[in-house]
Enzyme design. Structure first.
Site, PDB file in Angstrom:
ATOM      1  N   ILE A 137       0.649  -1.094   0.155  1.00  0.00           N
ATOM      2  CA  ILE A 137      -0.120   0.177  -0.141  1.00  0.00           C
ATOM      3  C   ILE A 137       0.771   1.230  -0.135  1.00  0.00           C
ATOM      4  CG2 ILE A 137      -1.840  -0.926   1.285  1.00  0.00           C
ATOM      5  CD1 ILE A 137      -1.189  -0.395   4.128  1.00  0.00           C
ATOM      6  N   ASP A 138       0.516   2.287  -0.583  1.00  0.00           N
ATOM      7  CA  ASP A 138       0.979   3.794  -0.666  1.00  0.00           C
ATOM      8  C   ASP A 138       1.317   3.871   0.825  1.00  0.00           C
ATOM      9  OD1 ASP A 138       0.995   3.262  -3.436  1.00  0.00           O
ATOM     10  OD2 ASP A 138      -0.652   4.870  -3.105  1.00  0.00           O
ATOM     11  N   LYS A 139       2.562   4.937   0.824  1.00  0.00           N
ATOM     12  CA  LYS A 139       3.407   5.692   2.034  1.00  0.00           C
ATOM     13  C   LYS A 139       2.385   5.776   2.651  1.00  0.00           C
ATOM     14  CE  LYS A 139       6.395   9.247   3.202  1.00  0.00           C
ATOM     15  NZ  LYS A 139       7.682   9.959   2.556  1.00  0.00           N
ATOM     16  N   ARG A 236      -7.135   5.675  -5.991  1.00  0.00           N
ATOM     17  CA  ARG A 236      -7.525   7.051  -6.407  1.00  0.00           C
ATOM     18  C   ARG A 236      -6.871   7.847  -7.265  1.00  0.00           C
ATOM     19  NH1 ARG A 236      -1.253   7.322  -4.292  1.00  0.00           N
ATOM     20  NH2 ARG A 236      -1.683   9.520  -4.847  1.00  0.00           N
TER      21      ARG A 236
END
Length: 304
Positions: A137-139, A236
């Site tokens: 998962i993204d930062k 997103r």
């Protein structure tokens, strides 16, 4: 050396370097050109030049050289472990933490923390950079992810993700009023105009996101997003594509946000999967982070 195999669907007649960069998130167009010049890209068993435009139904084979070895060290970083046994760990990752090291950023990541916690008990399938990492998962996305402690568990968990059998549900606060739930089914690939971004691109990889309305506010909506596929930045990109970008998304969101955050308001709330050894279905959920809940409470008060 890793081998990638692509079956071509190229209605736009793109040359092969551009086609590969759109279909493979990890390969830039310049890197695709290098691979072609090194003879590491073949069509139906024959090497091709970077200018070649692959035809529908042709098979592209790409030999990817092994990545440069980076010395990744264990670090004593606290972990929020939701579940752990001898095969898997479910971790609640905080916002702002990178999942795995990369050249120029080899410390302070989830992998550094896992190496300290698990020692040698992490799968080796993704090499020294991503031991145990089944998915990412993204930062700036917080929440749950699965980590494999051995190769057999890694293979079985990865297969569930590929076959769309894992249950991944996110909470997302988006801009605007979403009237009802629905599905976004739009292909995603690298943005041809900006390699740092993903985009809805014709001929990209299939991407499907289902969403339900959980709560409405003045100018905002809290959604539950359910991943059928797992492309980079999928939620997103999909939400932005239907005019409801995530609050705090500096890459795909609006320029001037009224709500100030450190990153997008996206939380991986629920993860469900069949245990790789027992086959038993397991599902875990985490409470929204305090900072996320505080923003929702402010919005609730403004509605009254």
């Amino acid at each position: 050396m890793e081998k990638l195999i692509l079956k071509v669907s190229n209605p736009e007649g793109l040359r092969i370097d551009k086609y590969i960069s759109q279909m493979c998130e990890e390969i830039s167009r310049s890197y695709a050109q290098q691979l072609c010049s090194q003879g590491l890209v073949q069509i139906n068993g024959k090497t091709v030049e970077k200018k070649y435009a692959p035809k529908d139904e042709e098979i592209i084979e790409i030999d990817l050289p092994d990545p440069e070895v980076v010395d990744v060290l264990p670090e004593d970083i606290p972990l929020d472990i939701v579940y752990e046994d001898e095969d898997v760990i479910v971790v609640n990752k905080p916002q702002g933490m990178v999942v795995h090291p990369a050249p120029g950023n080899i410390s302070g990541t989830l992998v550094n923390a896992l190496m300290h916690h698990c020692g040698d008990e992490l799968s080796e399938i993704n090499g020294v950079i991503r031991p145990g990492i089944v998915h990412r998962i993204d930062k700036d996305t917080a929440g749950l992810l699965i980590v494999a402690k051995n190769n057999d568990a890694h293979i079985k968990l990865s297969r569930q993700l590929k076959e769309r059998k894992a249950n991944r549900r996110y909470y997302a606060l988006v801009n605007g009023k979403v009237k009802e739930g629905g599905t976004v089914n739009k292909p995603i690939a690298r943005n041809p105009k900006d390699r740092k971004k993903m985009a809805v691109v014709s001929g990209g990889r299939e991407a499907v996101t289902h969403y339900n309305v959980l709560e409405s506010f003045d100018g905002y909506t809290l959604l539950e997003c359910i991943l059928e596929t797992g492309r980079t930045h999928q939620i997103r990109v999909h939400m932005a594509s239907i005019g409801h970008s995530l609050v705090g998304d500096k890459t795909y969101g609006i320029a001037k946000e009224k709500i100030k955050t450190e990153g997008q308001l996206l939380f991986a709330k629920t993860i469900g999967f069949d245990h790789p050894k027992t086959g038993e279905y397991m599902e875990f959920s985490a409470e929204l982070p305090i900072w996320f809940e505080e923003i929702l409470n402010k919005l609730r008060r403004s509605v009254k």
